[in-house]
Design a protein around this motif. Structure first.
Motif, PDB file in Angstrom:
ATOM      1  N   UNK A 232       0.838  -1.214   0.000  1.00  0.00           N
ATOM      2  CA  UNK A 232       0.000   0.000   0.000  1.00  0.00           C
ATOM      3  C   UNK A 232       0.868   1.259   0.000  1.00  0.00           C
ATOM      4  N   UNK A 233       1.950   1.206   0.757  1.00  0.00           N
ATOM      5  CA  UNK A 233       2.867   2.337   0.822  1.00  0.00           C
ATOM      6  C   UNK A 233       3.510   2.594  -0.544  1.00  0.00           C
ATOM      7  N   UNK A 234       3.956   1.541  -1.198  1.00  0.00           N
ATOM      8  CA  UNK A 234       4.561   1.687  -2.518  1.00  0.00           C
ATOM      9  C   UNK A 234       3.548   2.219  -3.530  1.00  0.00           C
ATOM     10  N   UNK A 235       2.324   1.744  -3.458  1.00  0.00           N
ATOM     11  CA  UNK A 235       1.279   2.216  -4.360  1.00  0.00           C
ATOM     12  C   UNK A 235       0.980   3.699  -4.120  1.00  0.00           C
ATOM     13  N   UNK A 236       0.906   4.093  -2.868  1.00  0.00           N
ATOM     14  CA  UNK A 236       0.643   5.499  -2.536  1.00  0.00           C
ATOM     15  C   UNK A 236       1.791   6.394  -3.000  1.00  0.00           C
TER      16      UNK A 236
ATOM     17  N   UNK B  22       3.821   5.784  -5.545  1.00  0.00           N
ATOM     18  CA  UNK B  22       3.732   5.850  -7.006  1.00  0.00           C
ATOM     19  C   UNK B  22       2.623   6.792  -7.457  1.00  0.00           C
ATOM     20  N   UNK B  23       1.493   6.755  -6.770  1.00  0.00           N
ATOM     21  CA  UNK B  23       0.394   7.659  -7.115  1.00  0.00           C
ATOM     22  C   UNK B  23       0.780   9.105  -6.820  1.00  0.00           C
ATOM     23  N   UNK B  24       1.450   9.324  -5.706  1.00  0.00           N
ATOM     24  CA  UNK B  24       1.903  10.676  -5.378  1.00  0.00           C
ATOM     25  C   UNK B  24       2.867  11.189  -6.443  1.00  0.00           C
ATOM     26  N   UNK B  25       3.834  10.379  -6.820  1.00  0.00           N
ATOM     27  CA  UNK B  25       4.795  10.784  -7.852  1.00  0.00           C
ATOM     28  C   UNK B  25       4.100  10.988  -9.195  1.00  0.00           C
ATOM     29  N   UNK B  26       3.156  10.100  -9.511  1.00  0.00           N
ATOM     30  CA  UNK B  26       2.418  10.238 -10.770  1.00  0.00           C
ATOM     31  C   UNK B  26       1.594  11.512 -10.819  1.00  0.00           C
ATOM     32  N   UNK B  27       0.915  11.819  -9.722  1.00  0.00           N
ATOM     33  CA  UNK B  27       0.136  13.057  -9.668  1.00  0.00           C
ATOM     34  C   UNK B  27       1.034  14.277  -9.809  1.00  0.00           C
ATOM     35  N   UNK B  28       2.198  14.212  -9.182  1.00  0.00           N
ATOM     36  CA  UNK B  28       3.091  15.360  -9.255  1.00  0.00           C
ATOM     37  C   UNK B  28       3.679  15.524 -10.663  1.00  0.00           C
ATOM     38  N   UNK B  29       4.028  14.424 -11.302  1.00  0.00           N
ATOM     39  CA  UNK B  29       4.536  14.515 -12.676  1.00  0.00           C
ATOM     40  C   UNK B  29       3.437  14.968 -13.637  1.00  0.00           C
ATOM     41  N   UNK B  30       2.210  14.540 -13.382  1.00  0.00           N
ATOM     42  CA  UNK B  30       1.093  14.870 -14.266  1.00  0.00           C
ATOM     43  C   UNK B  30       0.675  16.325 -14.146  1.00  0.00           C
ATOM     44  N   UNK B  31       0.456  16.786 -12.904  1.00  0.00           N
ATOM     45  CA  UNK B  31      -0.061  18.138 -12.698  1.00  0.00           C
ATOM     46  C   UNK B  31       0.984  19.133 -12.201  1.00  0.00           C
ATOM     47  N   UNK B  32       2.029  18.680 -11.544  1.00  0.00           N
ATOM     48  CA  UNK B  32       3.073  19.573 -11.054  1.00  0.00           C
ATOM     49  C   UNK B  32       2.652  20.430  -9.874  1.00  0.00           C
ATOM     50  N   UNK B  33       1.636  20.003  -9.141  1.00  0.00           N
ATOM     51  CA  UNK B  33       1.144  20.753  -7.988  1.00  0.00           C
ATOM     52  C   UNK B  33       1.403  19.950  -6.722  1.00  0.00           C
ATOM     53  N   UNK B  34       2.205  20.516  -5.839  1.00  0.00           N
ATOM     54  CA  UNK B  34       2.606  19.793  -4.635  1.00  0.00           C
ATOM     55  C   UNK B  34       1.406  19.479  -3.750  1.00  0.00           C
ATOM     56  N   UNK B  35       0.493  20.424  -3.591  1.00  0.00           N
ATOM     57  CA  UNK B  35      -0.656  20.193  -2.711  1.00  0.00           C
ATOM     58  C   UNK B  35      -1.513  19.043  -3.216  1.00  0.00           C
TER      59      UNK B  35
ATOM     60  N   UNK C  86      -1.990  15.628  -0.998  1.00  0.00           N
ATOM     61  CA  UNK C  86      -3.355  15.256  -0.566  1.00  0.00           C
ATOM     62  C   UNK C  86      -3.795  13.974  -1.260  1.00  0.00           C
ATOM     63  N   UNK C  87      -3.543  13.869  -2.552  1.00  0.00           N
ATOM     64  CA  UNK C  87      -3.939  12.666  -3.282  1.00  0.00           C
ATOM     65  C   UNK C  87      -3.240  11.419  -2.779  1.00  0.00           C
ATOM     66  N   UNK C  88      -1.935  11.492  -2.619  1.00  0.00           N
ATOM     67  CA  UNK C  88      -1.184  10.342  -2.124  1.00  0.00           C
ATOM     68  C   UNK C  88      -1.565   9.953  -0.707  1.00  0.00           C
ATOM     69  N   UNK C  89      -1.771  10.953   0.136  1.00  0.00           N
ATOM     70  CA  UNK C  89      -2.185  10.672   1.515  1.00  0.00           C
ATOM     71  C   UNK C  89      -3.565  10.037   1.546  1.00  0.00           C
ATOM     72  N   UNK C  90      -4.489  10.552   0.741  1.00  0.00           N
ATOM     73  CA  UNK C  90      -5.847   9.988   0.699  1.00  0.00           C
ATOM     74  C   UNK C  90      -5.824   8.538   0.228  1.00  0.00           C
ATOM     75  N   UNK C  91      -5.037   8.265  -0.802  1.00  0.00           N
ATOM     76  CA  UNK C  91      -4.934   6.887  -1.296  1.00  0.00           C
ATOM     77  C   UNK C  91      -4.365   5.978  -0.215  1.00  0.00           C
ATOM     78  N   UNK C  92      -3.329   6.426   0.467  1.00  0.00           N
ATOM     79  CA  UNK C  92      -2.714   5.604   1.512  1.00  0.00           C
ATOM     80  C   UNK C  92      -3.691   5.347   2.661  1.00  0.00           C
ATOM     81  N   UNK C  93      -4.419   6.369   3.079  1.00  0.00           N
ATOM     82  CA  UNK C  93      -5.370   6.201   4.174  1.00  0.00           C
ATOM     83  C   UNK C  93      -6.480   5.246   3.777  1.00  0.00           C
ATOM     84  N   UNK C  94      -6.990   5.391   2.576  1.00  0.00           N
ATOM     85  CA  UNK C  94      -8.058   4.483   2.112  1.00  0.00           C
ATOM     86  C   UNK C  94      -7.545   3.052   2.047  1.00  0.00           C
TER      87      UNK C  94
END
Length: 107
Positions: free
Chosen positions: A71-75, A77-90, A94-102
């Motif tokens: 789950x940690x590795x997936x979160x 990867x999603x955090x890095x993917x979101x950052x590469x896609x949109x370039x917005x740290x917030x 938030x996205x990576x943390x939400x995925x990890x918590x879920x």
């Protein structure tokens, strides 16, 4: 019990020391503004700090083992993917943390 003059003196000394300790870095920074070392650290230090914070944050999850590591590795990867896609740290944080918590609630 100490008298009011003694307490006022202690508060004054503490305030003066606090002010001096906070002003000292700014006074020492002025002569170093043109230093090559400071310029080098200004370029490379943010990456080093982020790497250290990432290692410090991920270490407990990795050492715990089990499905939580997946789950940690997936979160991550999603955090890095979101950052590469949109370039917005917030959004990335938030996205990576939400995925990890879920994912951790399913554990």
């Amino acid at each position: 019990m100490p008298d009011n003059g003694y307490i006022a003196l202690l508060v004054g000394v503490a305030a003066a020391i606090t002010w001096l300790l906070r002003a000292l870095p700014f006074a020492g920074l002025a002569p170093m503004r043109d230093s090559e070392v400071v310029k080098y650290l200004g370029i490379h230090m943010p990456l080093g700090v982020m790497v250290m914070l990432t290692i410090y944050t991920l270490r407990p999850g990795v050492t715990a083992g089990g499905i939580g590591v997946l789950w940690l590795a997936l979160a991550v990867l999603i955090t890095a993917g979101l950052h590469c896609w949109r370039g917005q740290a917030l959004l990335s944080i938030v996205g990576g943390t939400a995925v990890y918590v879920v994912l951790m609630t399913w554990l």
